[in-house]
Scaffold this active site. Structure first.
Site, mmCIF file in Angstrom:
data_model
loop_
_atom_site.group_PDB
_atom_site.id
_atom_site.type_symbol
_atom_site.label_atom_id
_atom_site.label_comp_id
_atom_site.label_asym_id
_atom_site.label_seq_id
_atom_site.Cartn_x
_atom_site.Cartn_y
_atom_site.Cartn_z
ATOM 1 N N ASP A 353 23.272 -21.407 50.220
ATOM 2 C CA ASP A 353 24.690 -20.987 50.145
ATOM 3 C C ASP A 353 25.345 -21.414 48.831
ATOM 4 O O ASP A 353 26.087 -20.644 48.213
ATOM 5 C CB ASP A 353 25.510 -21.596 51.296
ATOM 6 C CG ASP A 353 24.983 -21.220 52.662
ATOM 7 O OD1 ASP A 353 23.914 -20.592 52.750
ATOM 8 O OD2 ASP A 353 25.648 -21.567 53.656
ATOM 9 N N ARG A 412 1.132 -31.226 45.180
ATOM 10 C CA ARG A 412 1.304 -30.468 46.426
ATOM 11 C C ARG A 412 0.922 -28.999 46.266
ATOM 12 O O ARG A 412 0.318 -28.410 47.150
ATOM 13 C CB ARG A 412 2.772 -30.532 46.836
ATOM 14 C CG ARG A 412 3.166 -31.899 47.228
ATOM 15 C CD ARG A 412 4.643 -32.002 47.383
ATOM 16 N NE ARG A 412 4.936 -33.303 47.943
ATOM 17 C CZ ARG A 412 6.142 -33.729 48.260
ATOM 18 N NH1 ARG A 412 7.175 -32.955 48.059
ATOM 19 N NH2 ARG A 412 6.316 -34.909 48.777
ATOM 20 N N GLU A 551 19.164 -30.747 45.604
ATOM 21 C CA GLU A 551 18.257 -29.602 45.622
ATOM 22 C C GLU A 551 18.940 -28.280 45.264
ATOM 23 O O GLU A 551 18.269 -27.308 44.914
ATOM 24 C CB GLU A 551 17.561 -29.508 46.989
ATOM 25 C CG GLU A 551 16.331 -28.611 46.953
ATOM 26 C CD GLU A 551 15.542 -28.579 48.270
ATOM 27 O OE1 GLU A 551 15.740 -29.472 49.109
ATOM 28 O OE2 GLU A 551 14.738 -27.651 48.430
ATOM 29 N N ALA A 566 12.691 -36.165 45.087
ATOM 30 C CA ALA A 566 13.849 -35.390 45.577
ATOM 31 C C ALA A 566 14.996 -36.304 45.986
ATOM 32 O O ALA A 566 16.159 -36.042 45.669
ATOM 33 C CB ALA A 566 13.448 -34.507 46.750
HETATM 34 P P1 ADP Z 1 20.152 -32.753 49.191
HETATM 35 O O1 ADP Z 1 18.842 -33.441 49.363
HETATM 36 O O2 ADP Z 1 20.263 -32.010 47.920
HETATM 37 O O3 ADP Z 1 21.298 -33.652 49.487
HETATM 38 P P2 ADP Z 1 20.106 -31.729 51.909
HETATM 39 O O4 ADP Z 1 19.228 -30.659 52.397
HETATM 40 O O5 ADP Z 1 19.786 -33.119 52.329
HETATM 41 O O6 ADP Z 1 20.195 -31.599 50.314
HETATM 42 O O7 ADP Z 1 21.601 -31.455 52.369
HETATM 43 C C1 ADP Z 1 22.274 -30.232 52.197
HETATM 44 C C2 ADP Z 1 23.367 -30.114 53.265
HETATM 45 O O8 ADP Z 1 24.260 -29.055 52.942
HETATM 46 C C3 ADP Z 1 22.828 -29.808 54.652
HETATM 47 O O9 ADP Z 1 23.338 -30.744 55.573
HETATM 48 C C4 ADP Z 1 23.339 -28.387 54.928
HETATM 49 O O10 ADP Z 1 23.552 -28.126 56.308
HETATM 50 C C5 ADP Z 1 24.624 -28.370 54.142
HETATM 51 N N1 ADP Z 1 25.108 -27.018 53.804
HETATM 52 C C6 ADP Z 1 24.359 -25.961 53.394
HETATM 53 N N2 ADP Z 1 25.139 -24.888 53.171
HETATM 54 C C7 ADP Z 1 26.415 -25.252 53.447
HETATM 55 C C8 ADP Z 1 27.695 -24.583 53.415
HETATM 56 N N3 ADP Z 1 27.805 -23.298 53.081
HETATM 57 N N4 ADP Z 1 28.800 -25.274 53.768
HETATM 58 C C9 ADP Z 1 28.697 -26.586 54.150
HETATM 59 N N5 ADP Z 1 27.528 -27.262 54.213
HETATM 60 C C10 ADP Z 1 26.401 -26.618 53.857
#
Ligand code: ADP
Length: 583
Positions: A353, A412, A551, A566
């Protein structure tokens, strides 16, 4: 069946200002202790809860009849999550859905007795009616590791910050990861006399990424890594194990492991810190569009329960929404190889997103075609196998023909594509009780182990032939392969694949054989940023008021991310974004 009595006292500090609190002030419960029952998988689950007028303070599991092991994490994590979020909208534990739902239902029934009827019967009524327009200094989108680190730093920089999360619980991929964090010159290396340097971490990361990384971003990652991990330990209160892992592609043991080898430890501690700092976390609030005023990003449009909410951001927005591993269409758009045939290790909210929102606002994207699969995953669900972490201690990976085909500590992507090329596109990993004990995976990941055993994806056998027969592997060849590996272990050198790391013989029964396949794990590409985590447009100019970290960004890992880089990325750049935006 064993009677479990587990008390989760308000492990995670709940403070009055938490906006997602169940009771929201308008639905008072009758303070006291109540019991509740519901049906689990094998029988009735009974809980006792203690509530104040405003919140559930503790949940005690009085009795249950579920399968030992598989459901341990249900009875540990779900009560903690209900208390932390003051909500029943918590994730169920995979492989134990009925037990999870039964437990949640039992707590709901107890809450009903406390006259929190509306709360228990209709989750929606708990929510504070959110104002359709709200203003903060900083809006952070996505509550995984990067978002939490950003929010905490922005808050400590004096900003009024809000954190939006589209899922019912926080944590993202960070929570379901093993939490490993690469940091050269860390305290465990010093204690154990392991030689390493930040320069070497940079070199490994660049080589691992096929030199497609942005060297400036990598340099910052490596130089800020040990600071970041000490901050997690000393300020966020994350507990780390006293050993290090050697992940594939790293040339030194430099990866710290949070307690229990799970990112849940990191997220749990961040949650407490966010509460302590009064950072509102808006769950089930999905950001859909960035708001622009001229060139400047001034806020986010979000959706909650079908209603639009505008979050104005005086200082700006930080995107931390993670990658796009769970978005098949987006994967195919950027790299058609990774279609629906691939399972994914990612959480369901990881759908790119933030990348789409940033792109629509004029941001440049970087390295979108680079998608990584993780080699050792569950062939049914795609979940990354932590039991398979015995690979980092000592193990052989073989094919159906009983032969090794790749160095077990290769990158990987190399292991994954080698597995795909084998008969049945699957690999079999073999180790013994000694390696099991050293790795502690059996203790740390009991639920996964029981799931794998139950679903015939893992066998525990007295001799190798028995295991080979179970999976229809050439048993004679497998015995020869293991004997040859044991000879290499004795001589301290792997003549066939030059395996890095320790070579420990596989000879102490019982033996374990795990069946595994690769699944989509990490998307290296994303929003282009500079070392201040500022988002850049296609001409390389900074987009004012827009930051990104973790990410969701591209450029840090090049064509391939090394294991445990990561979380380092998420914390280093999450902190940077939070510090820079609040300046
Ligand atoms: P990073 O390791 O980069 O922090 P994560 O995968 O641990 O990434 O966390 C990303 C978070 O963002 C997840 O909890 C996901 O549900 C949330 N997320 C993704 N898209 C949206 C959105 N459109 N609005 C709010 N939260 C979102």
């Amino acid at each position: 069946m064993k009677k479990i009595a587990l008390i989760i006292m308000s492990l995670i500090l709940i403070i009055g200002g938490m906006s997602s609190a169940v009771m929201a002030g308008d639905i008072a419960m009758e303070a006291g202790t109540y019991s509740g029952k519901a049906q689990g998988m094998n029988g009735e689950i009974e809980v006792k809860i203690k509530v104040s007028e405003k919140e559930i303070e503790s949940i005690e599991v009085i009795s249950e009849d579920e399968t030992d092991g598989i459901t341990d994490s249900v009875f540990e994590e779900i009560p903690a999550e209900i208390i932390a979020n003051q909500s029943f909208s918590v994730d169920t534990i995979s492989g134990a859905t009925f037990a999870s739902e039964g437990l949640i239902e039992a707590v709901k029934n107890a809450v009903k007795k406390a006259k929190g009827i509306a709360v228990a019967s209709n989750e929606k009524t708990k929510e504070i009616e959110e104002a359709s327009e709200q203003s903060y200094d900083v809006v952070v989108v996505g509550a995984g590791g990067a978002g939490l680190a950003a929010a905490v730093e922005a808050r400590n920089g004096g900003a009024d910050v809000v954190l939006l999360e589209k899922m019912p619980t926080i944590g993202g991929n960070t929570k379901i990861s093993g939490g490993g964090m690469a940091a050269a010159e860390n305290w465990v290396q010093k204690e154990k006399g392991i030689k390493d340097s930040k320069a070497r971490h940079i070199k490994d990361t660049l080589a691992g990424g096929d030199f497609k990384n942005d060297p400036k971003l990598v340099t910052k990652l490596a130089y800020k890594a040990s600071d970041a991990v000490e901050w997690l330990r000393d300020y966020i209160n994350v507990v780390f194990e006293d050993y290090l892992f050697l992940f594939g592609g790293h040339t030194a043991k430099r990866s710290l492991i949070p307690e229990g080898n799970t990112g849940y430890e990191i997220i749990k501690k961040f949650r407490s810190k966010a509460d302590e700092l009064n950072i509102p976390i808006k769950l089930e609030t999905k950001a859909v569009e960035l708001i622009k005023d001229g060139d400047r990003i001034t806020g986010v449009k979000a959706e909650k329960n079908g209603k639009e909410i505008v979050f104005n951001a005086k200082k700006g927005v930080i995107l931390t929404t993670g990658g796009f591993g769970s978005n098949v269409e987006m994967r195919k758009r950027f790299n058609p190889e990774y279609d629906e045939d691939y399972l994914s290790t990612n959480g369901e909210g990881i759908t790119g997103d933030g990348i789409v929102m940033a792109e629509n606002a004029g941001a440049a994207l970087e390295g979108m075609q680079y998608i990584q699969s993780y080699p050792i995953c569950n062939p049914i669900t795609g979940q990354l196998s932590y039991i398979g972490n015995t690979r980092f201690i000592s193990t052989v990976l073989v094919n159906k023909e009983g032969k090794r085909f790749v160095e077990e500590l290769e990158r990987r992507d190399v292991i994954s594509s080698s597995i795909i090329a084998q008969t049945g596109s699957a690999a079999y990993q073999i180790w013994d009780q000694n390696i099991m004990d050293i790795s502690k995976v059996g203790e740390n990941h009991k639920a996964e182990m029981n799931y794998l055993l139950k679903n015939d994806l893992l066998v525990k056998v007295d001799n190798i032939k028995e295991g080979a027969d179970f999976f229809n592997i050439d048993d004679e060849q497998l015995s020869k392969t293991v004997a040859r590996y044991n000879k290499f272990a004795e001589q301290g050198y792997d003549e066939d694949f030059n395996r890095r790391g320790d070579l420990i013989p596989i000879k102490q029964p019982p033996f374990y054989i795990l069946k595994a396949v690769p699944a989509i794990h990490h998307t290296m590409g994303g929003i282009k940023i500079n070392t201040n985590a500022q988002v850049l447009d296609k001409d390389g100019n900074i987009i004012p008021g827009l930051f990104a970290a973790g990410e969701v960004t591209g450029g840090v890992h090049g064509a391939n991310r090394l294991g445990s880089n990561a979380i380092t990325d998420a914390i280093v750049y999450g902190r940077t974004a939070g510090q820079m935006i609040s300046k």
